[in-house]
Design a protein around this motif. Structure first.
Motif, PDB file in Angstrom:
ATOM      1  N   GLU A   1       0.834  -1.207   0.000  1.00  0.00           N
ATOM      2  CA  GLU A   1       0.000   0.000   0.000  1.00  0.00           C
ATOM      3  C   GLU A   1       0.868   1.255   0.000  1.00  0.00           C
ATOM      4  N   ASN A   2       0.443   2.229  -0.799  1.00  0.00           N
ATOM      5  CA  ASN A   2       1.110   3.531  -0.928  1.00  0.00           C
ATOM      6  C   ASN A   2       2.435   3.469  -1.689  1.00  0.00           C
TER       7      ASN A   2
ATOM      8  N   GLN B   1       3.333   3.621  -5.392  1.00  0.00           N
ATOM      9  CA  GLN B   1       2.526   4.074  -6.515  1.00  0.00           C
ATOM     10  C   GLN B   1       3.319   4.197  -7.809  1.00  0.00           C
TER      11      GLN B   1
ATOM     12  N   GLU C   1      -5.702   8.061  -8.001  1.00  0.00           N
ATOM     13  CA  GLU C   1      -5.568   7.349  -6.731  1.00  0.00           C
ATOM     14  C   GLU C   1      -4.650   8.096  -5.773  1.00  0.00           C
TER      15      GLU C   1
ATOM     16  N   GLU D   1      -6.483  11.216  -4.410  1.00  0.00           N
ATOM     17  CA  GLU D   1      -7.497  10.869  -3.410  1.00  0.00           C
ATOM     18  C   GLU D   1      -6.860  10.472  -2.080  1.00  0.00           C
ATOM     19  N   LYS D   2      -5.753   9.747  -2.146  1.00  0.00           N
ATOM     20  CA  LYS D   2      -5.077   9.351  -0.911  1.00  0.00           C
ATOM     21  C   LYS D   2      -4.547  10.572  -0.161  1.00  0.00           C
TER      22      LYS D   2
ATOM     23  N   ASP E   1      -7.039  12.493   1.918  1.00  0.00           N
ATOM     24  CA  ASP E   1      -7.515  11.823   3.130  1.00  0.00           C
ATOM     25  C   ASP E   1      -6.498  12.036   4.252  1.00  0.00           C
TER      26      ASP E   1
ATOM     27  N   LYS F   1      -4.922   9.284   6.585  1.00  0.00           N
ATOM     28  CA  LYS F   1      -3.855   8.381   6.149  1.00  0.00           C
ATOM     29  C   LYS F   1      -2.471   8.884   6.557  1.00  0.00           C
TER      30      LYS F   1
ATOM     31  N   LYS G   1       2.169  -1.694   4.259  1.00  0.00           N
ATOM     32  CA  LYS G   1       2.174  -0.385   3.616  1.00  0.00           C
ATOM     33  C   LYS G   1       3.578   0.204   3.705  1.00  0.00           C
TER      34      LYS G   1
END
Length: 369
Positions: free
Chosen positions: A48-49, A51, A61, A64-65, A68, A71, A146
């Motif tokens: 995760e994360n 990219q 993506e 959007e992350k 947030d 996160k 992650k």
């Protein structure tokens, strides 16, 4: 016959002419912890994360992350100091993130500009609080499910997100070895964009294009080249004969108001290509000294062949975006094999609102050896 999967079923389609416009795919470097989810076609990483930024969906993506706040993605490492990596580093810093830019070479924008120019951009990035970790080889991306760390051969960085922007390769797998390829795996085409298979064309990032600076087929993946090759390929595929006139690889970048543009070959690339290349340059204000406002310094470098005197490339840097128009002239000069001596006497208009009577282009050409 073309075979495709449509709605989960095999579909066969006949054709008279076929155009490959399959683009390119991101390079997935052999780094521990860097893996793509099996079967995923949008370059989604298993960690995760971590990219990739090839597709629109990839960028969406990331955006959007970052929106947030739960996160806590505050520390970002960008791997790759080319155009995409540098632009992303600026974007993340403008969002208030702590950014480190990592590259295996000792400079940014390598290949687009010679080092005296790339050093200017590197300082520009550092002046805006972007940490440069140049000359470092990434060995691993680590984390428990992650991203938590980026490990190079020299340092370890605690980060929350890693962006991989280490380049792309032509996407030619669909041809299944039936079409002749260039040395980097791109479809080798002629000036009509036709491949080694009659009636089959290739355009854009999956194909070669004629390089006027080198005077041979090459691979230059740019959106502008994709558009032009698409026009040529479409004309020929529909029965209207048209040859492309070649390209120079003209490009540009603007980071924190510092504008850099280039076309053709850098001095390093020209020498590597076998030219007896040298350079001439000049630094001056865009306008006369009595113009006190919006009058910025401009740096120019012109690369040319000592034997033929032909211009091979040009690079410019300034905080005045007007320099972008001058690079078009150099692109045409390379295309038409203009010599540095002819450039010195070219009729360039003068008005103090725009430039000087003896401007930096003229002066660089006049001072060429």
């Amino acid at each position: 016959m073309v075979t495709a999967e449509v709605d989960g079923k095999e579909h066969k389609e006949s054709y008279e002419k076929l155009i490959f416009a399959t683009g390119s795919t991101p390079i997935i470097p052999p780094i521990k912890g860097v893996e793509i989810v099996p079967g995923n076609r949008e370059f989604k990483a298993t960690l995760e994360n971590l990219q990739f930024v090839k597709l629109y969906q990839n960028a969406e993506e990331v955006i959007e992350k970052l929106k947030d706040n739960s996160k806590h993605l505050n520390r970002i490492a960008v791997v790759g100091g080319g155009y995409i990596g540098v632009e992303l580093a600026e974007a993340f810093e403008r969002l208030g993130k702590d950014v480190v830019l990592v590259d295996i070479v000792d400079t940014v924008l390598n290949g687009y500009y010679d080092k005296d120019f790339t050093d200017i951009m590197a300082k520009n990035l550092e002046d805006h609080n972007i940490r440069l970790a140049l000359g470092q080889t990434v060995q691993a991306v680590e984390g428990d499910g992650k991203v938590e760390r980026l490990v190079t051969d020299k340092e370890t960085f605690d980060v929350d997100m890693v962006i991989l922007a280490v380049g792309f390769r032509p996407n030619t797998a669909l041809a299944d070895g039936k079409i002749e390829l260039f040395r980097n795996g791109a479809f080798l085409v002629d000036k009509k964009q036709e491949t080694s298979l009659p009636g089959v064309y290739a355009v854009g990032d999956c194909a070669t294009i004629f390089d006027n600076a080198r005077n041979e087929m090459s691979y230059i993946a740019l959106a502008s080249n994709a558009v032009r090759s698409g026009i040529v390929g479409a004309y020929n595929a529909t029965g209207h004969e048209l040859e492309g006139i070649g390209v120079q690889g003209s490009n540009g970048i603007s980071i924190y108001g510092l504008h850099m543009v280039s076309t053709g070959l850098t001095l390093e690339k020209a020498k590597a290509a076998g030219f007896n290349a040298t350079e001439t340059g000049f630094n001056d204000l865009q306008k006369p000294e009595f113009i006190k406002h919006d009058n910025y310094e401009v740096g120019i470098k012109i690369v040319y062949d000592k034997d033929t005197r032909q211009i091979l490339g040009a690079q410019m840097v300034s905080r005045d975006s007007a320099i972008s128009m001058a690079i078009h002239m150099f692109s045409l000069a390379i295309q038409e094999h203009v010599t540095i001596d002819k450039l010195a006497l070219t009729d360039l208009f003068f008005l103090p609102h725009f430039n000087k009577p003896y401007n930096y282009i003229t002066m660089a050409a006049l001072t060429a050896e």
